[in-house]
Design an enzyme around this catalytic site. Structure first.
Site, mmCIF file in Angstrom:
data_model
loop_
_atom_site.group_PDB
_atom_site.id
_atom_site.type_symbol
_atom_site.label_atom_id
_atom_site.label_comp_id
_atom_site.label_asym_id
_atom_site.label_seq_id
_atom_site.Cartn_x
_atom_site.Cartn_y
_atom_site.Cartn_z
ATOM 1 N N SER A 75 7.120 -2.097 -7.325
ATOM 2 C CA SER A 75 6.437 -3.164 -6.602
ATOM 3 C C SER A 75 6.466 -4.435 -7.425
ATOM 4 O O SER A 75 6.360 -4.394 -8.665
ATOM 5 C CB SER A 75 4.980 -2.780 -6.319
ATOM 6 O OG SER A 75 4.243 -3.893 -5.848
ATOM 7 N N TYR A 105 -2.898 1.282 -7.983
ATOM 8 C CA TYR A 105 -1.570 1.113 -7.398
ATOM 9 C C TYR A 105 -0.629 0.382 -8.357
ATOM 10 O O TYR A 105 0.508 0.829 -8.596
ATOM 11 C CB TYR A 105 -1.664 0.351 -6.079
ATOM 12 C CG TYR A 105 -0.325 0.061 -5.472
ATOM 13 C CD1 TYR A 105 0.405 1.054 -4.826
ATOM 14 C CD2 TYR A 105 0.250 -1.214 -5.567
ATOM 15 C CE1 TYR A 105 1.660 0.787 -4.283
ATOM 16 C CE2 TYR A 105 1.496 -1.479 -5.020
ATOM 17 C CZ TYR A 105 2.194 -0.481 -4.383
ATOM 18 O OH TYR A 105 3.435 -0.742 -3.855
#
Length: 252
Positions: free
Chosen positions: A143, A156
């Site tokens: 990400s 996350y």
């Protein structure tokens, strides 16, 4: 001739959203695709088959070594090998933004089990087949948040930082076996889960878009060119790399 003719791909988390887009793109390039997900993959399988591709649906819990092993075995039995593994399954789109002090230990553990151990389990199960073939492509999904230190999603962001490190170390271990290991780091992408998450309010999305050199929403299709490149022989001398695909919000 399509770039992936004769290849067999597995995409985890492919029942819907970005994973479904990945699976369809690989099939369009000629790969036979195992559509793997903890949810029912039938819709993605049907779409691929209706378009003239070849797909197999498998229910899998990527945090379970036994479940992942069954996924590999079913894929090899159906298609004869595993050439491409796309580790897309992750906990993200339904997460609520919150200060890290408010993240429960159970929620932390769930994110780590899927987002990190799931990738480890899938790679561990797939690489014996790839070693036997003397060829393989592993595409991990990280990400762009890793490069920003994005707040309110500490579990996350931490999990995706681990995937960048895992990619580099695994590339060193597998390069001699003819297996490439690379990583895509998407920006915030308008998947179904993101669009339905009320935490991803319009001002937040607008702020992310404003940080991009290309100032618009990111769509799943924006990731497909990079995915196909990393899955194809075009990238045979590329390994251990992370490519950020986010419209130029992160430049590194």
């Amino acid at each position: 001739m399509a770039r992936l003719d004769g290849k067999v791909a597995i995409v985890t988390g492919a029942a819907q959203g970005i994973g479904a887009s990945y699976a369809k793109a690989l099939a369009k390039e000629g790969a036979s695709v195992c559509v793997a997900d903890i949810d029912d993959p039938a819709g993605t399988v049907a779409a691929i088959n209706a378009a003239g591709g070849q797909a197999l649906g498998v229910n899998v819990d990527v945090s379970s070594a036994a479940s992942v092993r069954q996924m590999i075995d079913k894929t090899v039995a159906a298609f004869g090998g595993v050439h491409i593994l796309v580790n897309n399954a992750a906990v993200f789109g339904k997460l609520a933004l919150k200060p890290f002090e408010e993240i429960s230990s159970d929620e932390w553990d769930k994110v780590m089990a899927v987002n990190i151990r799931g990738v480890f389990e899938c790679c561990k199960a797939a690489t014996p087949q790839m070693r036997a073939q003397k060829y393989g492509k592993i595409v991990n999904i990280a990400s762009g948040t890793v490069y920003k230190g994005t707040p309110m999603l500490l579990h996350y962001v931490t999990s995706k930082g681990a995937i960048v490190a895992l990619t580099r170390a695994m590339a060193r271990e597998l390069g001699g076996a003819g297996i490439g290991v690379n990583c895509i780091a998407p920006g915030l992408t308008m998947s179904d889960n993101v669009k339905s998450n009320t935490d991803w309010a319009e001002p937040l999305i607008n702020g992310i878009n404003a940080s991009r050199a290309i100032k618009r929403d990111q769509q799943p299709d924006d990731l497909l060119g990079t995915l196909i490149f990393l899955s194809s022989p075009d990238s045979d001398f590329l390994t251990g790399q992370t490519i950020v695909v986010d419209g130029g919000s992160v430049m590194h």
